[in-house]
Design a protein around this motif. Structure first.
Motif, PDB file in Angstrom:
ATOM      1  N   GLY A  77      -8.431  -5.109   2.570  1.00 52.66           N
ATOM      2  CA  GLY A  77      -7.303  -5.789   1.952  1.00 52.66           C
ATOM      3  C   GLY A  77      -6.918  -7.099   2.589  1.00 52.66           C
ATOM      4  N   GLY A  78      -7.572  -7.451   3.689  1.00 51.70           N
ATOM      5  CA  GLY A  78      -7.258  -8.728   4.313  1.00 51.70           C
ATOM      6  C   GLY A  78      -5.925  -8.746   5.036  1.00 51.70           C
ATOM      7  N   VAL A  79      -5.481  -7.596   5.568  1.00 50.27           N
ATOM      8  CA  VAL A  79      -4.229  -7.550   6.319  1.00 50.27           C
ATOM      9  C   VAL A  79      -4.534  -7.187   7.762  1.00 50.27           C
ATOM     10  N   SER A  80      -3.638  -7.596   8.649  1.00 47.91           N
ATOM     11  CA  SER A  80      -3.821  -7.267  10.063  1.00 47.91           C
ATOM     12  C   SER A  80      -3.438  -5.822  10.305  1.00 47.91           C
ATOM     13  N   ARG A  81      -3.883  -5.303  11.426  1.00 52.12           N
ATOM     14  CA  ARG A  81      -3.554  -3.915  11.749  1.00 52.12           C
ATOM     15  C   ARG A  81      -2.056  -3.754  11.970  1.00 52.12           C
ATOM     16  N   GLU A  82      -1.405  -4.805  12.456  1.00 51.32           N
ATOM     17  CA  GLU A  82       0.046  -4.736  12.666  1.00 51.32           C
ATOM     18  C   GLU A  82       0.796  -4.650  11.337  1.00 51.32           C
ATOM     19  N   ASP A  83       0.266  -5.334  10.322  1.00 49.15           N
ATOM     20  CA  ASP A  83       0.948  -5.336   9.020  1.00 49.15           C
ATOM     21  C   ASP A  83       0.645  -4.091   8.194  1.00 49.15           C
ATOM     22  N   ALA A  84      -0.396  -3.366   8.556  1.00 46.66           N
ATOM     23  CA  ALA A  84      -0.785  -2.177   7.790  1.00 46.66           C
ATOM     24  C   ALA A  84       0.067  -0.997   8.237  1.00 46.66           C
ATOM     25  N   THR A  85       1.253  -0.883   7.642  1.00 46.34           N
ATOM     26  CA  THR A  85       2.167   0.195   7.990  1.00 46.34           C
ATOM     27  C   THR A  85       2.307   1.147   6.812  1.00 46.34           C
ATOM     28  N   PRO A  86       2.623   2.412   7.073  1.00 44.05           N
ATOM     29  CA  PRO A  86       2.652   3.421   6.001  1.00 44.05           C
ATOM     30  C   PRO A  86       3.657   3.133   4.900  1.00 44.05           C
ATOM     31  N   ASP A  87       4.758   2.413   5.206  1.00 46.87           N
ATOM     32  CA  ASP A  87       5.800   2.193   4.214  1.00 46.87           C
ATOM     33  C   ASP A  87       5.674   0.862   3.491  1.00 46.87           C
ATOM     34  N   ARG A  88       4.626   0.081   3.795  1.00 38.53           N
ATOM     35  CA  ARG A  88       4.459  -1.219   3.140  1.00 38.53           C
ATOM     36  C   ARG A  88       3.882  -1.000   1.743  1.00 38.53           C
ATOM     37  N   TRP A 142      -0.807   3.878  -9.022  1.00 36.20           N
ATOM     38  CA  TRP A 142       0.428   3.128  -9.259  1.00 36.20           C
ATOM     39  C   TRP A 142       1.658   4.025  -9.310  1.00 36.20           C
ATOM     40  N   ASN A 143       1.470   5.328  -9.290  1.00 38.88           N
ATOM     41  CA  ASN A 143       2.604   6.241  -9.190  1.00 38.88           C
ATOM     42  C   ASN A 143       3.082   6.398  -7.749  1.00 38.88           C
ATOM     43  N   TYR A 144       2.282   5.936  -6.787  1.00 37.86           N
ATOM     44  CA  TYR A 144       2.572   6.145  -5.363  1.00 37.86           C
ATOM     45  C   TYR A 144       2.448   4.798  -4.663  1.00 37.86           C
ATOM     46  N   PRO A 145       3.546   4.023  -4.615  1.00 40.95           N
ATOM     47  CA  PRO A 145       3.459   2.610  -4.234  1.00 40.95           C
ATOM     48  C   PRO A 145       3.264   2.316  -2.756  1.00 40.95           C
ATOM     49  N   THR A 146       3.282   3.315  -1.878  1.00 44.51           N
ATOM     50  CA  THR A 146       3.031   3.069  -0.459  1.00 44.51           C
ATOM     51  C   THR A 146       1.906   3.978   0.027  1.00 44.51           C
ATOM     52  N   THR A 147       1.336   3.615   1.144  1.00 45.15           N
ATOM     53  CA  THR A 147       0.275   4.430   1.732  1.00 45.15           C
ATOM     54  C   THR A 147       0.787   5.829   2.055  1.00 45.15           C
ATOM     55  N   GLN A 148       2.007   5.905   2.556  1.00 50.71           N
ATOM     56  CA  GLN A 148       2.584   7.195   2.923  1.00 50.71           C
ATOM     57  C   GLN A 148       2.689   8.114   1.713  1.00 50.71           C
ATOM     58  N   GLU A 149       3.198   7.585   0.596  1.00 44.46           N
ATOM     59  CA  GLU A 149       3.355   8.405  -0.602  1.00 44.46           C
ATOM     60  C   GLU A 149       2.005   8.786  -1.197  1.00 44.46           C
ATOM     61  N   LEU A 150       1.074   7.840  -1.205  1.00 37.01           N
ATOM     62  CA  LEU A 150      -0.250   8.130  -1.739  1.00 37.01           C
ATOM     63  C   LEU A 150      -0.952   9.178  -0.894  1.00 37.01           C
ATOM     64  N   ALA A 151      -0.817   9.079   0.417  1.00 32.89           N
ATOM     65  CA  ALA A 151      -1.459  10.045   1.310  1.00 32.89           C
ATOM     66  C   ALA A 151      -0.902  11.450   1.085  1.00 32.89           C
ATOM     67  N   ARG A 152       0.398  11.570   0.885  1.00 31.44           N
ATOM     68  CA  ARG A 152       1.003  12.884   0.632  1.00 31.44           C
ATOM     69  C   ARG A 152       0.484  13.481  -0.677  1.00 31.44           C
ATOM     70  N   PHE A 153       0.381  12.620  -1.697  1.00 29.76           N
ATOM     71  CA  PHE A 153      -0.144  13.103  -2.970  1.00 29.76           C
ATOM     72  C   PHE A 153      -1.576  13.603  -2.807  1.00 29.76           C
TER      73      PHE A 153
END
Length: 730
Positions: free
Chosen positions: A616-627, A660-671
């Motif tokens: 995705g072209g993001v830094s590891r610092e910016d890759a947070t579960p709630d982004r 698109w039903n799970y807009p963050t990594t955290q929500e998608l991971a739980r699903f």
């Protein structure tokens, strides 16, 4: 349709292939009955001339619904399915513009999407209801040729959608144009019928008219699959062509490149593409390098260069305008690149790519159609090998734009200044020239439409989204254009800063623009530049100059305050079978405690974040579960790529639209974790995806004695691809 249903009721009209390659066959008789049932349901709810939105996934249900609208005299308005929890102003704008009184869809769409938020006060009719209603007692209206058959909304501005009014006579003329251009026969007798394989979206003119209606028009057989089926595993397209001995298929340019890049050479030996006679290519610039690459790779399994069929068309002319009436290899013309940018055609024999460009001919006008190359400023016809705007005259040219008389007059009823008696022409907005032999070449676009991965985007829509992404960005100070990188069109956005924020948090602004554009338009910019106030060039009347802005960017003459650039990844060629590929299935267990879903979610979440850092072209610092996922670079194509990875890692059947039903990594991971847990707690031995019988059975026999930690360790292997360290409790 009545004719084929009467002559050949049991002949297959449509075969739909799902993602497991299961076949759903619909005969001409069955399709005709379903279409008539839809017509009966429509006529109980609306009158001929009313408009009905048609929202369907690929498949025979869409075809029956569309044909039912034609039978009832109701104007079908094919539109794409909106993504859940994602802005879709376009659907609402189209519904309002056409004044739709009804929306046709299948039950699964109603379950996935709250259609009322996009189309309030419009009755929704489920296809299941429509197909169950009897049609015997309903008298279908008589349809005149000049009557409007359907509205094809172009990929125009979201704020000003344009519905092309295609009449029944327009449609029939263009179907006959395609039949003759593709050298096809009507299949009145005999068992040998032409087959075509198509994955193109059914709401798009190429997918609808070229992929569905043309085979039905000649009494042929069309094999359909969803776009996601192709994107997730592109060899499915070629396998279906080989398996069904299809003679016709096609796509935009990017799909041919996609096949070359994503299909391993080791996987093509079983293909036989010698049956493929018409491999049409259109809807975006056609590249000579793509033709060479595709022919080089798939020539060894029977694909012939003479099958490649470059063509030109547009929705305003129903679909097809030009193509080669006789089978031949694509016509190429090498010209000077600098002169081409100045609208001049000068032959070049230079071998350096930066000095010359190779253009692909798009054939000649078909079925007595006319193409004129016209100086857009003077309205006078240009000579051979002179670049001008492409004007078209043909019975296929549509009636105009729905309820837009001024735009229709300007676009559909142009006349030549030096030959006013030549009749009216359609102004296409595309630039090109005719060779001495009458071959049409496309050189660019007069209009500033952006075509990225075969999808059209209007720059003003993207610019509006960018300006509204942050309250401190000034409105009307953004420019969007495309540049070519590695033979692909990529999006660049420039945005002026306000004087008040010239020392602000530039990273926040860049993230906001990128996220908003991805989320709204499904395309990721390759570069975003924040420039000084008043540094974007404007005309004397204050209009932004996109083409000049693009040139200043290429010449590195802009006053840039901050920028973001998408990391350039080497074009990934499909992996040959690797020794480390995980097994295709994992055992399921009935004793996985529900609380362990949290542990599974943690594993998946970490894997997802790593994936976004790499892709995705993001830094590891910016890759947070709630982004939000859009801020992590997830555009439409990457959503499909992610779905492929999820299926490979987690062994789940996964529809990309679910993301698109799970807009963050955290929500998608739980699903996903819950899906994995459900797989373990719901044994279904008859539908497992097996990777080798012996290994699978041995795993199955072990599962009864597996401890919770054993289960989690197995999940760690699946989600990370790594074996946990000895002694690890996970």
């Amino acid at each position: 349709m009545d004719i084929w249903a009467e002559l050949h009721p049991d002949r297959p009209a449509i075969t739909f292939l799902d993602e497991s390659d299961n076949e759903k066959v619909t005969t001409y008789s069955e399709l005709n009955l379903k279409a008539r049932a839809v017509a009966a349901a429509l006529l109980k709810r609306c009158r001929p001339g009313d408009r009905a939105l048609v929202i369907f996934p690929s498949g025979p249900e869409f075809v029956a619904a569309y044909l039912g609208c034609l039978y009832a005299g109701v104007l079908a308005v094919p539109v794409t399915e909106p993504k859940p929890r994602r802005p879709n102003n376009r659907l609402a704008a189209v519904a309002k513009d056409c004044g739709a009184s009804l929306l046709l869809c299948v039950q699964e769409v109603m379950e996935r999407v709250d259609l009322s938020q996009f189309c309030p006060n419009i009755e929704v009719l489920s296809f299941a209801v429509a197909s169950a209603e009897a049609s015997d007692s309903v008298e279908l209206p008589w349809i005149e040729g000049d009557a409007i058959a359907f509205l094809q909304y172009t990929s125009g501005s979201t704020s000003e959608p344009k519905g092309v009014m295609v009449s029944h006579s327009n449609l029939l003329h263009n179907l006959e144009t395609i039949r003759q251009g593709f050298r096809q026969q009507f299949h009145v007798d005999g068992d040998e019928i032409a087959s075509g394989v198509f994955w193109l979206p059914s709401h798009h003119d190429m997918g609808l008219i070229g992929g569905i209606l043309t085979p039905l028009y000649i009494g042929g057989h069309t094999i359909l699959m969803s776009p996601n089926s192709f994107l997730k595993r592109p060899i499915r397209w070629l396998e279906a062509i080989s398996r069904f001995r299809a003679t016709i298929s096609g796509s935009p340019n990017f799909a041919y490149d996609f096949c070359v890049d994503q299909i391993p050479s080791s996987d093509i030996a079983s293909l036989d593409l010698s049956c493929w006679e018409i491999a049409f290519c259109g809807a975006e610039p056609i590249r000579a390098k793509t033709i060479d690459r595709f022919c080089d790779k798939f020539g060894e399994v029977g694909f012939q260069r003479s099958s490649f069929y470059p063509c030109y068309g547009l929705a305003e002319s129903t679909l097809l305008v030009s193509g080669n009436p006789n089978r031949c290899e694509p016509v190429l013309k090498q010209v000077d690149r600098v002169s081409l940018s100045q609208h001049q055609v000068i032959p070049s024999d230079s071998s350096a790519e930066n000095n010359s460009a190779v253009l692909v001919g798009c054939g000649e006008p078909l079925l007595k159609g006319q193409v004129a190359i016209v100086d857009p400023q003077t309205g006078h016809r240009c000579g051979k090998n002179e670049i001008g705007e492409i004007w078209v005259a043909s019975p296929s040219v549509a009636r105009g734009y729905w309820q837009q008389p001024d735009a229709s007059e300007m676009t559909f009823r142009a006349t030549l200044k030096d030959a006013p008696d030549a009749g009216q022409f359609l102004r296409t907005g595309d630039m090109g020239f005719l060779s001495e032999e009458g071959q049409l070449f496309i050189s660019g676009r007069l209009k500033e439409l952006l075509i990225i991965r075969g999808r059209n985007h209007y720059p003003q829509d993207i610019e509006t989204t960018a300006s509204q992404s942050h309250e401190s960005l000034p409105n009307g100070s953004s420019v969007a254009f495309s540049i070519t990188i590695d033979d692909e069109e990529e999006l660049v956005i420039l945005h002026e800063l306000d004087r008040s924020n010239k020392n602000g948090d530039f990273n926040e602004l860049l993230r906001g623009i990128r996220s908003a554009v991805i989320d709204t338009h499904g395309v990721e910019p390759t570069e975003i530049l924040l420039v000084r106030p008043f540094s974007i060039p404007r005309t004397t009347s204050g209009k932004l100059q996109r083409l000049l802005s693009k040139q200043l960017h290429l010449d590195k003459q802009l006053k840039v305050m901050a920028s973001w650039q998408k990391p350039r990844r080497a074009k990934v060629v499909a992996k040959e079978v690797a020794a480390t590929t995980p097994v295709a299935t994992e055992p399921r267990t009935s004793n996985t405690p529900p609380e362990n879903v949290e542990h599974i979610a943690e594993e998946i979440e970490q894997w997802l974040l790593n994936w976004f850092v790499e892709n995705g072209g993001v830094s590891r610092e910016d890759a947070t579960p709630d982004r939000p996922l859009a801020e992590l670079g997830l555009d439409s194509l990457q959503t499909v790529e992610l779905a492929i990875e999820v299926e490979e890692r987690l062994k789940l059947s996964f529809n990309p639209i679910v993301v698109w039903n799970y807009p963050t990594t955290q929500e998608l991971a739980r699903f996903l974790a819950q899906q994995v847990a459900d797989e373990f707690t719901s044994p279904q031995p008859t539908t497992r995806r097996q990777s080798g019988g012996a290994r699978f059975e041995s795993l199955l026999s072990e599962v009864e004695s597996m401890s919770e930690n054993d289960v989690l360790r197995r999940l760690s292997v699946i989600t990370t691809g790594n074996v946990p360290r000895p002694g690890s409790d996970r």
